[in-house]
Design a protein around this motif. Sequence first.
Motif, PDB file in Angstrom:
ATOM      1  N   VAL A 201       0.714  -9.754  17.695  1.00 59.00           N
ATOM      2  CA  VAL A 201      -0.246  -9.567  16.602  1.00 59.00           C
ATOM      3  C   VAL A 201      -0.064 -10.700  15.604  1.00 59.00           C
ATOM      4  CG1 VAL A 201      -0.975  -8.073  14.699  1.00 59.00           C
ATOM      5  CG2 VAL A 201      -0.233  -7.056  16.863  1.00 59.00           C
ATOM      6  N   CYS A 202      -1.162 -11.329  15.214  1.00 63.68           N
ATOM      7  CA  CYS A 202      -1.117 -12.404  14.230  1.00 63.68           C
ATOM      8  C   CYS A 202      -1.866 -11.960  12.980  1.00 63.68           C
ATOM      9  CB  CYS A 202      -1.752 -13.662  14.817  1.00 63.68           C
ATOM     10  SG  CYS A 202      -1.894 -15.012  13.636  1.00 63.68           S
ATOM     11  N   VAL A 203      -1.176 -11.984  11.838  1.00 62.83           N
ATOM     12  CA  VAL A 203      -1.796 -11.580  10.578  1.00 62.83           C
ATOM     13  C   VAL A 203      -1.996 -12.828   9.710  1.00 62.83           C
ATOM     14  CG1 VAL A 203      -1.587 -10.161   8.510  1.00 62.83           C
ATOM     15  CG2 VAL A 203      -0.744  -9.294  10.707  1.00 62.83           C
ATOM     16  N   ILE A 204      -3.252 -13.150   9.447  1.00 62.64           N
ATOM     17  CA  ILE A 204      -3.572 -14.330   8.645  1.00 62.64           C
ATOM     18  C   ILE A 204      -3.732 -13.870   7.194  1.00 62.64           C
ATOM     19  CG2 ILE A 204      -5.163 -16.262   8.363  1.00 62.64           C
ATOM     20  CD1 ILE A 204      -5.811 -16.135  11.266  1.00 62.64           C
ATOM     21  N   GLY A 205      -3.006 -14.504   6.292  1.00 65.69           N
ATOM     22  CA  GLY A 205      -2.931 -14.009   4.909  1.00 65.69           C
ATOM     23  C   GLY A 205      -1.926 -12.871   4.857  1.00 65.69           C
ATOM     24  N   ALA A 206      -0.765 -13.103   5.480  1.00 61.02           N
ATOM     25  CA  ALA A 206       0.237 -12.039   5.633  1.00 61.02           C
ATOM     26  C   ALA A 206       0.929 -11.690   4.322  1.00 61.02           C
ATOM     27  CB  ALA A 206       1.278 -12.464   6.677  1.00 61.02           C
ATOM     28  N   ASP A 207       0.765 -12.514   3.300  1.00 59.26           N
ATOM     29  CA  ASP A 207       1.529 -12.329   2.068  1.00 59.26           C
ATOM     30  C   ASP A 207       0.787 -11.575   0.974  1.00 59.26           C
ATOM     31  OD1 ASP A 207      -0.269 -14.361   1.832  1.00 59.26           O
ATOM     32  OD2 ASP A 207       1.071 -15.727   0.760  1.00 59.26           O
ATOM     33  N   GLY A 208      -0.432 -11.150   1.241  1.00 59.54           N
ATOM     34  CA  GLY A 208      -1.166 -10.349   0.260  1.00 59.54           C
ATOM     35  C   GLY A 208      -0.926  -8.863   0.491  1.00 59.54           C
ATOM     36  N   LYS A 209      -1.580  -8.024  -0.325  1.00 62.14           N
ATOM     37  CA  LYS A 209      -1.393  -6.573  -0.209  1.00 62.14           C
ATOM     38  C   LYS A 209      -1.721  -6.079   1.194  1.00 62.14           C
ATOM     39  CE  LYS A 209      -4.215  -5.060  -3.393  1.00 62.14           C
ATOM     40  NZ  LYS A 209      -4.940  -4.132  -4.277  1.00 62.14           N
ATOM     41  N   VAL A 228       5.206 -10.217  16.118  1.00 60.82           N
ATOM     42  CA  VAL A 228       4.298 -10.300  14.973  1.00 60.82           C
ATOM     43  C   VAL A 228       4.437 -11.682  14.345  1.00 60.82           C
ATOM     44  CG1 VAL A 228       3.622  -9.309  12.743  1.00 60.82           C
ATOM     45  CG2 VAL A 228       4.556  -7.822  14.539  1.00 60.82           C
ATOM     46  N   VAL A 229       3.316 -12.366  14.200  1.00 66.19           N
ATOM     47  CA  VAL A 229       3.292 -13.689  13.597  1.00 66.19           C
ATOM     48  C   VAL A 229       2.482 -13.609  12.307  1.00 66.19           C
ATOM     49  CG1 VAL A 229       2.538 -16.091  13.877  1.00 66.19           C
ATOM     50  CG2 VAL A 229       3.450 -14.822  15.847  1.00 66.19           C
ATOM     51  N   GLY A 230       3.046 -14.092  11.220  1.00 66.91           N
ATOM     52  CA  GLY A 230       2.319 -14.136   9.952  1.00 66.91           C
ATOM     53  C   GLY A 230       1.912 -15.558   9.632  1.00 66.91           C
ATOM     54  N   THR A 237       7.779 -17.844  -1.140  1.00 68.36           N
ATOM     55  CA  THR A 237       7.311 -16.866  -2.131  1.00 68.36           C
ATOM     56  C   THR A 237       8.044 -15.548  -1.885  1.00 68.36           C
ATOM     57  OG1 THR A 237       5.547 -16.063  -0.708  1.00 68.36           O
ATOM     58  CG2 THR A 237       5.021 -17.917  -2.158  1.00 68.36           C
ATOM     59  N   PRO A 238       8.084 -14.668  -2.888  1.00 66.55           N
ATOM     60  CA  PRO A 238       8.734 -13.368  -2.668  1.00 66.55           C
ATOM     61  C   PRO A 238       8.144 -12.633  -1.462  1.00 66.55           C
ATOM     62  CG  PRO A 238       8.294 -13.695  -5.006  1.00 66.55           C
ATOM     63  CD  PRO A 238       7.656 -14.845  -4.294  1.00 66.55           C
ATOM     64  N   ALA A 239       6.824 -12.699  -1.300  1.00 65.11           N
ATOM     65  CA  ALA A 239       6.203 -11.995  -0.174  1.00 65.11           C
ATOM     66  C   ALA A 239       6.613 -12.611   1.161  1.00 65.11           C
ATOM     67  CB  ALA A 239       4.684 -12.011  -0.321  1.00 65.11           C
ATOM     68  N   SER A 240       6.659 -13.944   1.221  1.00 64.22           N
ATOM     69  CA  SER A 240       7.051 -14.609   2.466  1.00 64.22           C
ATOM     70  C   SER A 240       8.497 -14.287   2.812  1.00 64.22           C
ATOM     71  CB  SER A 240       6.878 -16.130   2.330  1.00 64.22           C
ATOM     72  OG  SER A 240       5.519 -16.453   2.196  1.00 64.22           O
ATOM     73  N   LYS A 241       9.369 -14.276   1.795  1.00 68.06           N
ATOM     74  CA  LYS A 241      10.780 -13.921   2.038  1.00 68.06           C
ATOM     75  C   LYS A 241      10.895 -12.493   2.542  1.00 68.06           C
ATOM     76  CE  LYS A 241      12.814 -17.045  -1.387  1.00 68.06           C
ATOM     77  NZ  LYS A 241      13.215 -17.087  -2.802  1.00 68.06           N
ATOM     78  N   LEU A 242      10.132 -11.599   1.913  1.00 69.32           N
ATOM     79  CA  LEU A 242      10.167 -10.198   2.317  1.00 69.32           C
ATOM     80  C   LEU A 242       9.786 -10.035   3.789  1.00 69.32           C
ATOM     81  CD1 LEU A 242      10.316  -7.170   1.230  1.00 69.32           C
ATOM     82  CD2 LEU A 242       7.838  -7.325   0.990  1.00 69.32           C
ATOM     83  N   ASN A 280      -7.375 -10.703   9.989  1.00 63.97           N
ATOM     84  CA  ASN A 280      -7.658 -11.656   8.923  1.00 63.97           C
ATOM     85  C   ASN A 280      -7.670 -10.935   7.576  1.00 63.97           C
ATOM     86  OD1 ASN A 280      -9.180 -13.145   6.937  1.00 63.97           O
ATOM     87  ND2 ASN A 280      -9.776 -14.553   8.553  1.00 63.97           N
ATOM     88  N   CYS A 281      -6.683 -11.261   6.731  1.00 65.00           N
ATOM     89  CA  CYS A 281      -6.520 -10.609   5.424  1.00 65.00           C
ATOM     90  C   CYS A 281      -6.613 -11.595   4.273  1.00 65.00           C
ATOM     91  CB  CYS A 281      -5.153  -9.925   5.360  1.00 65.00           C
ATOM     92  SG  CYS A 281      -4.980  -8.509   6.455  1.00 65.00           S
ATOM     93  N   VAL A 282      -7.195 -12.758   4.489  1.00 65.62           N
ATOM     94  CA  VAL A 282      -7.203 -13.781   3.440  1.00 65.62           C
ATOM     95  C   VAL A 282      -8.234 -13.468   2.368  1.00 65.62           C
ATOM     96  CG1 VAL A 282      -6.484 -15.570   5.038  1.00 65.62           C
ATOM     97  CG2 VAL A 282      -8.912 -15.193   4.596  1.00 65.62           C
ATOM     98  N   ASN A 283      -8.139 -14.137   1.233  1.00 59.12           N
ATOM     99  CA  ASN A 283      -9.130 -13.936   0.177  1.00 59.12           C
ATOM    100  C   ASN A 283      -9.884 -15.225  -0.133  1.00 59.12           C
ATOM    101  OD1 ASN A 283      -7.147 -15.338  -1.069  1.00 59.12           O
ATOM    102  ND2 ASN A 283      -6.739 -13.853  -2.684  1.00 59.12           N
TER     103      ASN A 283
END
Lengths: 361, 361
Positions: A201-209, A228-230, A237-242, A280-283
């Motif tokens: 599974v690839c999540v694009i914009g993995a660092d948003g809500k 899982v690939v982000g 960023t804190p989200a990327s580290k998480l 796709n979760c980008v803004n």
Amino acid sequence: MTQILDDAHLATPAGSGHRLGSHRVLEPKGALPQAAWKLDNAPRAYDNEMLCRVETLNIDSASFKQISDACGGDPAAIGAHILATVNERGKQHNPVTGSGGMFIGQVLEIGAAHEPRDGVTTGDRIASLVSLTLTPLRLDAIESVDVTTGQVRVRGTAILFESGIYARLPDDLPVDVALAVLDVAGAPAQVRRLAKPGQTVCVIGADGKSGLLSCAQAREQVGPTGCVVGIVPHAGTPASKLLLEQDYVDTLIVADARDALAVLAATPAAMPELADLVVNCVNVAGTELASILCCKDGGVVYFFSMSTSFTAAALGAEGVGKDIMMMVGNGYAKGHAAVALQTLRDHPALKDYFAARYAAR
Amino acid sequence: MTQILDDAHLATPAGSGHRLGSHRVLEPKGALPQAAWKLDNAPRAYDNEMLCRVETLNIDSASFKQISDACGGDPAAIGAHILATVNERGKQHNPVTGSGGMFIGQVLEIGAAHEPRDGVTTGDRIASLVSLTLTPLRLDAIESVDVTTGQVRVRGTAILFESGIYARLPDDLPVDVALAVLDVAGAPAQVRRLAKPGQTVCVIGADGKSGLLSCAQAREQVGPTGCVVGIVPHAGTPASKLLLEQDYVDTLIVADARDALAVLAATPAAMPELADLVVNCVNVAGTELASILCCKDGGVVYFFSMSTSFTAAALGAEGVGKDIMMMVGNGYAKGHAAVALQTLRDHPALKDYFAARYAAR
């Protein structure tokens, strides 16, 4: 509640309205509530409606910015502006941006023919999950306007139709954290349905809500044999580290998703056979082609982003000869609120992150 | 062919290009061909490309109308305009409308590393099924412009990338009929995949090219226990009569698909449990909600129409609380050209209709 129960509208029983709310449309006749200019906001539930006391309006960010700009950022002027709109239209439907928001309130009355969702009963606090642009709303007063969050404390009432969706506010999460999660509930709920054990599974914009919740849910679904690939715009960023620390992702690709070739160049190392499911979760606009190129033939691209262009997706897949299924992100799926909130509860580190970021200061 | 083989570019072997054609992008560097301003249109196939002699350009209708208006409808001026665009950009990519079209031509050379689709060999006549907006094109001359059809006879060459899609022109159908079918090949091919025996399929815009082919294909798939419902704006047209006479549909709803409530009002009689699959084939905006309302919970809406608004679909389903899967109409699916052409062959009445309507006069 007294002022509501005294309302003259209560003199006669209302019967059942249309399940989509067209009986509440005053202008133009025959329209559906979202397309309508003006709604009947009478604080009385038809048999298949639900009446709520409204505590807070969460004005959507595009609308709030427009109103705030028009009012020079003055809270009192913003409040008066919102009151004027609701008085005129019977709903908080910004005529400039076309957008609304959602409300938080308490259930006052459930019509005899209304089958409540989510086990909701009178007295429960809920968040509406349909847009304010189609919700009959009556305001008695504006109590305060928080210009940093777009939250407006009010006294008033709203109506939810038979088709309307809402969720009970959980007792174990701060309201603002729950709202942040409910706002994107469709994403983790759909990932739960679509991702299968062993898949990539690839999540694009993995660092948003929506991206974070999707990664955590994807991790659960694909299991130890899956991957899982982000894709995120920035490392560190804190989200990327998480994402990395909690193993929500196996690999993080740092790339601008608008640069389809840059994303494609990173795929051989991260996912040599490409992804079974791309979320796709980008803004930002212009990420359709990168999403398509990350997906293997026969795979699925789930466009949760509202920045998606229908034609860019349709013509993009044709242009590169990709036989994939592309899904429009439906904001609703049965049980989506419960799945999204549970995703947060099941992942304490994610819950801490949301609490630090979204809980009211 | 002589002028091509004499080309100076042939002096050295070209090797393999990028499968998406980015090696042909001259401006801006790093873009993909569709997003690029200018392509290298040198008439020489890289190892993974295909070189074609171009006979006819089918300019897409939005683009042709713009060019024709700008040129006062004068065929010579239109031809000069197209020649200027292609000379400047290396592709027929209308800078005003952003759209292209497709070409008909003959395969001149297949690179050693190009795996031909559809069993195509050198000398075959093909139709390109990727947009001219991403196709390297060189024109030596414009021979004639048909202002009624938007077809332009030319002398020139085009390149198809490794990822490019195309179909061999069939021997048993007039070229213009084949083109009319290939233009919408994705619709019947997806219906063939998605519709199952016993299901109810609703085709909105059933009287257009893609709608007719979708109904015929749906009829085959759902079988005698299934049901096909067509929605058309007018009764009594040749297409509407054909649908009923040939039993491609069980029921025809005559309604404006932009009027969601009118469509909804017609559903109890035509499909009391709503549709398992809704196929949107209309050519007007604002039909997303009607499509959603025709679909049962758990069903699929396939938006083939390029007039679809992504946000109207996403927010529309949420607004009425429908848990359905909404698909973006991918113009490509494996074998789609063959399925679409076979659909026509299998239904002689449909073939006659297309021949009467689309064959060159």
